[in-house]
Enzyme design. Sequence first.
Site, PDB file in Angstrom:
ATOM      1  CG  ASP A  28      76.130  53.381  76.956  1.00 29.60           C
ATOM      2  OD1 ASP A  28      76.087  54.616  77.066  1.00 29.60           O
ATOM      3  OD2 ASP A  28      75.131  52.651  77.125  1.00 29.60           O
ATOM      4  CG  ASP A  50      70.911  44.034  81.195  1.00 32.65           C
ATOM      5  OD1 ASP A  50      71.729  43.931  80.264  1.00 32.65           O
ATOM      6  OD2 ASP A  50      70.049  44.933  81.238  1.00 32.65           O
ATOM      7  CG  ASP A  63      72.178  55.760  74.559  1.00 32.17           C
ATOM      8  OD1 ASP A  63      72.477  54.548  74.429  1.00 32.17           O
ATOM      9  OD2 ASP A  63      71.381  56.156  75.423  1.00 32.17           O
TER      10      ASP A  63
HETATM   11  P1  ATP Z   1      68.717  51.339  75.257  1.00 31.27           P
HETATM   12  O1  ATP Z   1      68.605  51.102  73.789  1.00 31.27           O
HETATM   13  O2  ATP Z   1      67.412  51.438  75.919  1.00 31.27           O
HETATM   14  O3  ATP Z   1      69.675  52.442  75.624  1.00 31.27           O
HETATM   15  P2  ATP Z   1      70.704  49.694  76.506  1.00 31.27           P
HETATM   16  O4  ATP Z   1      70.921  48.199  76.445  1.00 31.27           O
HETATM   17  O5  ATP Z   1      71.799  50.536  75.958  1.00 31.27           O
HETATM   18  O6  ATP Z   1      69.331  49.971  75.806  1.00 31.27           O
HETATM   19  P3  ATP Z   1      71.077  51.138  78.942  1.00 31.27           P
HETATM   20  O7  ATP Z   1      70.140  51.319  80.067  1.00 31.27           O
HETATM   21  O8  ATP Z   1      71.516  52.304  78.140  1.00 31.27           O
HETATM   22  O9  ATP Z   1      70.420  50.046  78.000  1.00 31.27           O
HETATM   23  O10 ATP Z   1      72.344  50.383  79.536  1.00 31.27           O
HETATM   24  C1  ATP Z   1      73.539  50.189  78.790  1.00 31.27           C
HETATM   25  C2  ATP Z   1      74.121  48.813  79.097  1.00 31.27           C
HETATM   26  O11 ATP Z   1      74.470  48.728  80.488  1.00 31.27           O
HETATM   27  C3  ATP Z   1      73.173  47.644  78.870  1.00 31.27           C
HETATM   28  O12 ATP Z   1      73.162  47.219  77.532  1.00 31.27           O
HETATM   29  C4  ATP Z   1      73.729  46.597  79.802  1.00 31.27           C
HETATM   30  O13 ATP Z   1      74.865  45.988  79.234  1.00 31.27           O
HETATM   31  C5  ATP Z   1      74.195  47.428  80.999  1.00 31.27           C
HETATM   32  N1  ATP Z   1      73.142  47.553  82.038  1.00 31.27           N
HETATM   33  C6  ATP Z   1      72.249  48.545  82.177  1.00 31.27           C
HETATM   34  N2  ATP Z   1      71.445  48.344  83.225  1.00 31.27           N
HETATM   35  C7  ATP Z   1      71.837  47.183  83.775  1.00 31.27           C
HETATM   36  C8  ATP Z   1      71.405  46.431  84.927  1.00 31.27           C
HETATM   37  N3  ATP Z   1      70.387  46.840  85.676  1.00 31.27           N
HETATM   38  N4  ATP Z   1      72.073  45.289  85.200  1.00 31.27           N
HETATM   39  C9  ATP Z   1      73.114  44.884  84.441  1.00 31.27           C
HETATM   40  N5  ATP Z   1      73.538  45.535  83.368  1.00 31.27           N
HETATM   41  C10 ATP Z   1      72.936  46.676  83.030  1.00 31.27           C
HETATM   42 MG    MG Z   2      71.896  52.697  75.995  1.00 30.74          MG
END
Ligand code: ATP
Ligand code: MG
Length: 461
Positions: free
Chosen positions: A80, A157, A78
Amino acid sequence: MYYTRPLFIHKRLELTLQNNTDSHVEPRIVPRPEHAISRANISPNALKVLYRLKGAGYDAYLVGGGVRDMLLGREPKDFDVATNALPEEVKKLFGNCLLIGRRFRLAHVRYGREVIEVATFRGPSEGDEVEGTRSETGRILRDNVYGTLVEDAFRRDFTVNALYYNIADFSVVDFTDGMDDLKAGLLRLVGDPERRYREDPVRMLRAVRFAAKLGFRIHPKTEAAMLALAPLLADIPPARLFDEVLKLFLGGCAVQTFELLRHYGLFKYLFPQTDAWLSHEEDNFPLTLLVRALANTDLRLAEAKPVTPAFLYAALLWEPMRHAAASREAEGASELAAMQEAASEVVEAQLHHTSLPKRFALPMREIWMLQARLTRITGMRPLKLLSHTRFRAAYDFLLLRAEAGEPIQTLCEWWTEFQTLDENAQLARLRTTAKPGQGKKRRSRRGKRKSKQNNNTATDD
Ligand code: ATP
Ligand code: MG
């Protein structure tokens, strides 16, 4: 409300320094020709959002998994967006926009089934000195301060999740050496690992999930702190852990993820009952069932077939379930009653760790209860079972148990063949399937109950 902004500016600067994040950090800017992100790979809806924000005079960036995955040449899950526009300002720009979250408001811009999440830059949380913002272990409880781009980067993170794609000049902005870590295949927490895990222990689960999915190594310091702080997961609300469990096991890399969770001692905070049985395995049996179930899940996802949390949980909790049922049967309960009671007991205990919404718990229990009903292959019962909505899942589960070594090979073969027959052949087959206990002497109710499984025509011993 944002009227507190002037007050926070001073406090934020102080905290930024405390958190080892420097507001004046100069980012590394990677210009368009030097990175792999092409607009052709970004969803047209995400691009629309970015351009409209930019057109209205705001800063707008893609961030997180979308940027990371595109830089790795993978297909993003997705997209963001991070911006300096406030949620209310975002809402004014998009008719199809919903503001969600009470404390930290996020804008969801919806295009049919696709949702683009737009978050205003976050600043550092208010810190330990403000009462109520952190728990005793340092977990962030309140988290509602807007910030600048650099502050937003230092709150993310992992370094590889803190890369920003700037729609103004198509460059990638890197404050945390995420580009180097991405090249090195390294998962490294931004900032001090102990502090970052204490703020949010779920980051440990995220580390494992990304390591499995991306095939990355976890940086030694990020890893060491995880081993030390795993028990903090015990305090995370079960509903949040349920969400994480789905991401961990329904993300396409369940086997690898499970192995890493066990390796780092995290699995026991998600499924303590199962973990206890895994530690005294007989012939590797429980591990095999679980790993096979997870491997099937990965395979189904790779083939774009549907997967269900109910089946996943049925497999994850089968070990404690079957042991609890066996001990109730040994105490004299009927097979079905023993299974019903065991299911309630196991689910009740699990809910303290991860929640399990009823819409998944009910079908999970059906899959379990059908395991008993599938052993009754006399009379017209099998025909009724074939049309049960959960038959397919229950049959798949039966095969899994057989593959993992439970003595039910003959039963599985019976069902596998029965399904291939036409209606007449099925009826003929049912006429020839012997009734349990046929040709044997009647025994007392209790004796009968005890030997029910051995007696069944189609189960092996
Ligand atoms: P995915 O491919 O699983 O969607 P993602 O990295 O995009 O991986 P998400 O859970 O969609 O993960 O979160 C989007 C972004 O928000 C992360 O890449 C990170 O930068 C931030 N983020 C999400 N959860 C946390 C957390 N618990 N602490 C700090 N930053 C976070
Ligand atoms: Mg994501």
